[in-house]
Structures are given as structure tokens and as C-alpha cells.
Design an enzyme around this catalytic site. Structure first.
Site, PDB file in Angstrom:
ATOM      1  N   ALA A   1     -51.194 -20.729 -20.611  1.00 10.53           N
ATOM      2  CA  ALA A   1     -51.947 -19.645 -19.944  1.00 10.53           C
ATOM      3  C   ALA A   1     -53.429 -19.618 -20.316  1.00 10.53           C
ATOM      4  CB  ALA A   1     -51.316 -18.281 -20.230  1.00 10.53           C
TER       5      ALA A   1
ATOM      6  N   THR B   1     -53.682 -23.841 -12.433  1.00 13.85           N
ATOM      7  CA  THR B   1     -53.566 -25.286 -12.513  1.00 13.85           C
ATOM      8  C   THR B   1     -52.892 -25.709 -13.809  1.00 13.85           C
ATOM      9  OG1 THR B   1     -54.870 -27.324 -12.355  1.00 13.85           O
ATOM     10  CG2 THR B   1     -55.946 -25.445 -13.371  1.00 13.85           C
TER      11      THR B   1
ATOM     12  N   ARG C   1     -54.723 -22.192 -16.643  1.00 15.06           N
ATOM     13  CA  ARG C   1     -53.515 -22.996 -16.785  1.00 15.06           C
ATOM     14  C   ARG C   1     -52.305 -22.084 -16.541  1.00 15.06           C
ATOM     15  NH1 ARG C   1     -50.845 -25.519 -22.354  1.00 15.06           N
ATOM     16  NH2 ARG C   1     -49.260 -26.794 -21.288  1.00 15.06           N
ATOM     17  N   HIS C   2     -51.217 -22.666 -16.106  1.00 13.62           N
ATOM     18  CA  HIS C   2     -49.975 -21.905 -15.944  1.00 13.62           C
ATOM     19  C   HIS C   2     -49.512 -21.348 -17.291  1.00 13.62           C
ATOM     20  CE1 HIS C   2     -47.836 -25.200 -17.895  1.00 13.62           C
ATOM     21  NE2 HIS C   2     -48.526 -26.019 -17.117  1.00 13.62           N
ATOM     22  N   GLY C   3     -48.607 -20.387 -17.249  1.00 13.10           N
ATOM     23  CA  GLY C   3     -48.083 -19.793 -18.474  1.00 13.10           C
ATOM     24  C   GLY C   3     -47.034 -20.675 -19.134  1.00 13.10           C
TER      25      GLY C   3
END
Length: 481
Positions: free
Chosen positions: A392, A349, A78-80
Site C-alpha cells: 500500500a 499499481t 501500490r496495491h495493499g
């Protein structure tokens, strides 16, 4: 008496008792957020939890397998930490008015409770809060500095523990990276690459063009039955929990703690919670002023509220959810099944994709389903978005070569740098043949059809969507050229 009428009367009586308790100056347990050195509730902020609070140990011992060597890795991240959505920014930027009311409740109206009131340090903390005017709708959902560092240092740690897989010099044959069509995932990829190869390394890294149909990183966008699911509608477990005595009590207690003689609206309380957890994720080393509005118990109530919604939207609450990540599971199995290059695949993602992937893998599955009526018995649940999909969050699947073993190929699934202990593996170490057997349903089907197969009439919708989405995308591209 009709049971529905009796239930209604009991609910009304409960609210009257709560209001009477507020009038008597009662609230909740005494708690001072500012003087709490541990602040364990910061690990229960659901999907807005900071990665640094829940990640695995930095010693790297969890990655060491005696007499085995890591040879390949597949990462799905996952994005931060990011900024809020535009509508949330609009609401949170107006919290100053509510803050001023709370201060007036304490200093002018003298309506604070005798039991459970905010301590002086918490009140002073709230007084100092100001909305950052640089955060505007123009930057909604952008990656923050903290979010950049989360991915950068994740890469550095992975490289330290797997130097033979994640080499410090980029080679397009050995690495494959991909991200979605969003600033926060692209920036997360750039931060990760910087951690591996140095500043501005992304300028020299090749990334495949975004596909028209991104069923690998955003499969839910192409599945109408999934989009049509109502995880918050009337009759849903989420809605039942909102109407429960637990939430009614929580709203009353939070309101009383803040000096109100009447219950605040749910939206007001959830906005305070949003500001609390965003601010804590942005500034991990200092207390978040709005977190002082809540006791740890109230945070747990709010966490479960989100967990319930996501359980039915992207978790085990729907059979369809276990199929949507067919393409991602296939990609993982294909990558790890051979010793061919690349050695490293890393995708960036969103939280929804992470939850659906864990559901497909049957990870974080409890023996009982999450419901509005079993909140207290689920306090030790595995489905806890705070722990499985914080900012994240990442799933790293590492393949090991174990030449002294009868089954030479082994795999460990690491969720947020912590091994997943599947009951069909030996203390987290899985035989590769068992992995392939466990997830063979994804390799024996056509994922383009299977991922959105909700059976019956809804499968017709998935077929229509699978045709129309790429078709409309092609038309759009032609119009733009």
C-alpha cells in the site's frame, strides 16, 4: 599463491569454523521474539512490510502549510497487502514438515544450541502454526482483508486532511481513477473509493477502459531491455552478497538456532522469512510464528538481500530505470500545472512501478551505490524497500496555493504520508517552477520513445517491442471477437 585460490581457501576455512561453532553449541545472540514488545524488525521486511508499521503520523500536521491552501492532488499507489504468488503458496504450504523437524530438534534430538536458542514461548508459538488451507493457487496474489483496509483508511485520512480536494460525494469531473489489469489493484481501487464515498461506491464511479499499452501504470511490460536485465545473475551484486560471509554466517546461525547441526539451504531460510513477513502483514496485531526463527540482525541481512536486487532491477543501479516512468512523471506534471479539473487523480499499481517512479524523481537516492561489499556502511541508507515500497505504499503529490508568497504555486511530495525532503526544496515545500525545471527532461521528449531508450542496439529492441506489443494485442482482440 594465486589470489583466487587463496580466496577459495579462506572461504572454506570460514565455513569449517562456522560448522565447528555449531557443534560447540554456539549460535547468535539470545533473543525471544514472543516477549519483545517492540519487534522493530517488523519494519524491515522489505517489500512485504506492512504499511501500518512505516506510514506517517495520523495527526495530519505534515499536511499543514501556513497561509497556503491545498488545491489538487496526484496519487500513485501500490496495491495493499496480498496473498503470495502461486509457486510461493506451494512452498509455504509445505513448511509444516520443516516446523516438525525443528520441534524434534528441540524435544527429541536435543540439538538446540546452548547460546542463542529459541525461548519456550517462541517454540510454543511455532508449534501452533498451521497453513491456512483456504489459501490456494486459485487466489494467488489476491488482495487480503488487511490490504483492503489499508487503502480504505488511507482514503479516509486523505479526505480528512484535504476535504476541499477529496469531497465525499463523487463527481466524475473532479475525480479520475485507474488501476491495472489485476485483481489486487482493482480491489485496492474499490477499497479507496469506499473510503471516500461509502460502501459499494465503485459501482457508480466511472473508470477509463484499460489501454492496450499501459505505459502509465506498467511501463516495464513494454520495455525489452528492462525485462532482459539480470539483477540476480552471476557477477551481480545480489549474487556476490549471497556468497558473502554475511549470508554464510546468517544461514549457519539460523540453522543452529533451530537445532540443526548443518546449514539449511538458502531457499529453506528465505521461505521461512516469506512466511514470517506475509503472516505479520496479514495479522498485524499478533506475532508471526515463523518470525521467531530469526533474530533482528538476521532480518536485516535478508532485507538487504532484497534491497540489492531491487536497486539494480528498478532503482539507481541502472540508467534506464530513471527513464521508464516518463509517462507517469509527465502525467503528474500535466495534472498539477493548471487549476483545471479533475482535482484528484489516483492510480493503483505495483511495487515495481513505485520504485521506478521514485527513481525517476531521484527520491531515496544515496550518495553511494548499494553493493555486496558495503552492507554495513549502508545501514542508514535511503534505498530501503521496507520504508519506500511496503504494501500500500503511495506517493501523493499535493499542490498548494500560497497567495502571500512571491512564488504562489507550491508542491509537497508525500511518500507514505511523510514529506520527501529534496535538497532543492525548503523543508519539503517546493516551488512549482522548480519542480517543472527539475523534471523538464520528461516534458521535452516523446515518452513513447524515451521511456525505453537504453541507447545503442538495445534501443532497437525497444522500438520492435513498441510496435509488436500493441499489434499482437489488436490481433488477439480481433480473434476473440
Amino acid at each position: 599463491m594465486d589470489p583466487s585460490v587463496l580466496t577459495c581457501l579462506i572461504g572454506v576455512l570460514f565455513v569449517v569454523v562456522l560448522i565447528d561453532a555449531q557443534r560447540r553449541g554456539e549460535c547468535c545472540q539470545d533473543y525471544c521474539y514472543n516477549s519483545d514488545d517492540e519487534r522493530q524488525q517488523s519494519a524491515h521486511f522489505a517489500s512485504k512490510t506492512s504499511y501500518l508499521v512505516v506510514k506517517g503520523p495520523e495527526t495530519g500536521k505534515q499536511y499543514v502549510v501556513p497561509n497556503c491552501n491545498p488545491v489538487k492532488i496526484w496519487i500513485y499507489s501500490r496495491h495493499g497487502t496480498r496473498l503470495p504468488e502461486s509457486d510461493t503458496i506451494s512452498r509455504l504450504s509445505q513448511l509444516g514438515d520443516l516446523r516438525d523437524e525443528i520441534i524434534d530438534n528441540y524435544e527429541k534430538r536435543h540439538s538446540k544450541p546452548t547460546i542463542g536458542q529459541m525461548c519456550e514461548a517462541d517454540l510454543n508459538l511455532l508449534k501452533e502454526w498451521q497453513w491456512n488451507r483456504n489459501i490456494t493457487a486459485n487466489y494467488s496474489e489476491y488482495l487480503t482483508v488487511q490490504g483492503w483496509d489499508e487503502l480504505k483508511f488511507l482514503a479516509i485520512r486523505f479526505q480528512r486532511f484535504f476535504p476541499n480536494i477529496l469531497e465525499n460525494i463523487y463527481d466524475r469531473e473532479k475525480f479520475l481513477f485507474r488501476y491495472t489489469n489485476s485483481q489486487r489493484t482493482e480491489a485496492s481501487y474499490k477499497a479507496f473509493v469506499e473510503g471516500l464515498f461509502g460502501p459499494n461506491a465503485y459501482q457508480h464511479v466511472e473508470v477509463p477502459p484499460l489501454p492496450i499499452n499501459d505505459t502509465l501504470l506498467r511501463p516495464y511490460d513494454y520495455c525489452l531491455p528492462y525485462e532482459n536485465k539480470r539483477s540476480k545473475g552471476d557477477g551481480s551484486e545480489y549474487k556476490k552478497f549471497l556468497k558473502s560471509q554475511t549470508i554464510t554466517q546468517m544461514l549457519s546461525d539460523v540453522s543452529a538456532r533451530l537445532g540443526y547441526k548443518y546449514p539449511l539451504k538458502l531457499q529453506q531460510v528465505t521461505d521461512m522469512f516469506e512466511m514470517c513477513r506475509y503472516d505479520q502483514a496479514w495479522n498485524i496485531d499478533r506475532p508471526s510464528p515463523w518470525c521467531s526463527a530469526f533474530t533482528p540482525t538476521q532480518i536485516n541481512d535478508l532485507e538487504y538481500m532484497e534491497d540489492l536486487q531491487k536497486y539494480y532491477k528498478s532503482g539507481f543501479g541502472s540508467k534506464l530505470n530513471s527513464r521508464i516512468q516518463c509517462t507517469a512523471v509527465n502525467d503528474m506534471l500535466h495534472h498539477l500545472d493548471t487549476n483545471n479539473l479533475p482535482k484528484t487523480i489516483a492510480y493503483f499499481t505495483h511495487s515495481k512501478s513505485m520504485l521506478l517512479l521514485l527513481t525517476a524523481l531521484q527520491a531515496a537516492k544515496d550518495s553511494d551505490s548499494l553493493r555486496a561489499d558495503n552492507y554495513y556502511s549502508m545501514s542508514q541508507r535511503k534505498w530501503r524497500t521496507s520504508k519506500i515500497t511496503p504494501f500500500a505504499s503511495n506517493l501523493a503529490v499535493v499542490k498548494y496555493d500560497c497567495p502571500n508568497e512571491l512564488e504562489r504555486d507550491k508542491v509537497i511530495f508525500f511518500l507514505n504520508e511523510i514529506p520527501i525532503f529534496f535538497d532543492w526544496c525548503k523543508v519539503g515545500l517546493c516551488n512549482w517552477k522548480d519542480v517543472k525545471q527539475r523534471y523538464k527532461e520528461f516534458t521535452e521528449v516523446n515518452c513513447d520513445k524515451y521511456f525505453c531508450d537504453d541507447s545503442g542496439a538495445s534501443s532497437i529492441f525497444s522500438t520492435i517491442v513498441s510496435v509488436l506489443v500493441p499489434l499482437t494485442s489488436i490481433i488477439f482482440l480481433k480473434l476473440m471477437t
